[in-house]
Scaffold this active site. Structure first.
Site, PDB file in Angstrom:
ATOM      1  N   TYR A 132       1.438  -7.791  12.992  1.00  0.00           N
ATOM      2  CA  TYR A 132       0.651  -6.778  12.230  1.00  0.00           C
ATOM      3  C   TYR A 132       1.154  -6.764  10.724  1.00  0.00           C
ATOM      4  O   TYR A 132       0.578  -6.833   9.737  1.00  0.00           O
ATOM      5  CB  TYR A 132       0.291  -5.513  12.785  1.00  0.00           C
ATOM      6  CG  TYR A 132      -0.673  -4.711  12.323  1.00  0.00           C
ATOM      7  CD1 TYR A 132      -1.917  -4.761  12.497  1.00  0.00           C
ATOM      8  CD2 TYR A 132      -0.318  -3.482  11.345  1.00  0.00           C
ATOM      9  CE1 TYR A 132      -2.759  -4.117  11.871  1.00  0.00           C
ATOM     10  CE2 TYR A 132      -1.192  -2.636  10.778  1.00  0.00           C
ATOM     11  CZ  TYR A 132      -2.543  -2.820  11.069  1.00  0.00           C
ATOM     12  OH  TYR A 132      -3.461  -1.992  10.543  1.00  0.00           O
ATOM     13  N   SER A 144      -3.853  -1.988   5.045  1.00  0.00           N
ATOM     14  CA  SER A 144      -2.769  -0.935   5.844  1.00  0.00           C
ATOM     15  C   SER A 144      -1.678  -0.471   4.898  1.00  0.00           C
ATOM     16  O   SER A 144      -1.195  -1.079   4.282  1.00  0.00           O
ATOM     17  CB  SER A 144      -2.397  -1.465   7.292  1.00  0.00           C
ATOM     18  OG  SER A 144      -1.361  -0.563   7.863  1.00  0.00           O
TER      19      SER A 144
END
Length: 256
Positions: A157, A144
């Protein structure tokens, strides 16, 4: 063009969004596909039909990479499915939204186990197989932009994706003598089911698009195109890097 003719490819978390797009892209280019998800339902049945329509073999392996050593079992079943495995795409991932001081141990474990632990031991299983069979391999991790940039209220995350960045870099050096390549793909804002709620909020979308130089979200198919390149022989000298696909978001800066 069939860059992956007779190649066997596992895509974890491949029942929707980016994972599904990757599976379909590989199938279009000749690969046999091992799909993976936590459940087998009508959507998975339809995806299997779509891949079979390309004339490829396809198998669904049920399993949750967040649950202990399930990732090892998923990899072993994938290897057994067609007798060999050439490419591993670690796509499965989750996120949880919470203030840092409100993150629960349960949510932390879910995120870290899915995004990092599952990738670690699934990739380890693939590497052991490649070493035993004396064969090359390719690993692509779905990371990401948040392996690089902040994401307030998503601390677990970000920690998982930052860890994935360093794992990839370390393994690139360690696995290169085994002829195993590994890279990360780092999507920005992509129009996937996980983002449907945000996409329905006009104010949030306006703020998001103002931060993206290309002024639009990406598509799962665009991400799949990058994954396919990195998995192919066209990228035979490419290892140890993160490839951002974000419309310019990560390093965007404008004078006001």
């Amino acid at each position: 063009m069939e860059r992956f003719k007779d190649k066997n490819i596992l895509v974890t978390g491949s029942t929707s969004g980016i994972g599904q797009a990757c599976a379909e892209r590989f199938a279009k280019e000749g690969a046999n596909i091992i799909l993976n998800g936590r459940h087998f339902a009508d959507d998975e049945k339809q995806l299997i039909k779509t891949i079979e329509a390309y004339g490829n073999k396809v198998k669904f392996v049920q399993g949750d990479v967040s649950k202990g050593m399930d990732s090892v079992g998923i990899l072993q079943q994938a290897i057994d499915a067609f007798g060999s495995l050439d490419i591993l795409v670690n796509n499965a991932g989750v996120e949880r939204n919470a203030n840092f001081w409100e993150v629960t141990e349960e949510d932390y474990d879910l995120v870290m186990h899915t995004n990092l632990k599952g990738v670690f031991f699934g990739t380890q299983t693939f590497v052991k197989y490649c070493r035993k069979e004396n064969r090359p391999g390719v690993v692509i991790n779905m990371s990401s932009v948040h392996e690089e940039i902040i994401f307030p209220h998503f601390s677990a995350y970000c920690a998982s994706k930052g860890g994935l960045k360093m794992l990839m870099r370390n393994l690139a050096t360690e696995l290169a003598p085994l002829n195993i390549r590994i890279n990360n793909v780092a999507p920005g804002a992509i129009a996937t089911p996980i983002n449907q709620k945000m996409m329905a909020d006009k104010d949030k979308m306006k703020g998001l698009l103002e931060n993206i130089p290309m002024k639009r979200m990406g598509t799962p198919e665009e991400v799949a195109g990058l994954v396919a390149f990195l998995a192919s022989d066209d990228a035979s000298y490419v290892t140890g890097s993160t490839y951002f696909i974000d419309g310019g978001l990560t390093y965007h800066y404008e004078e006001q």
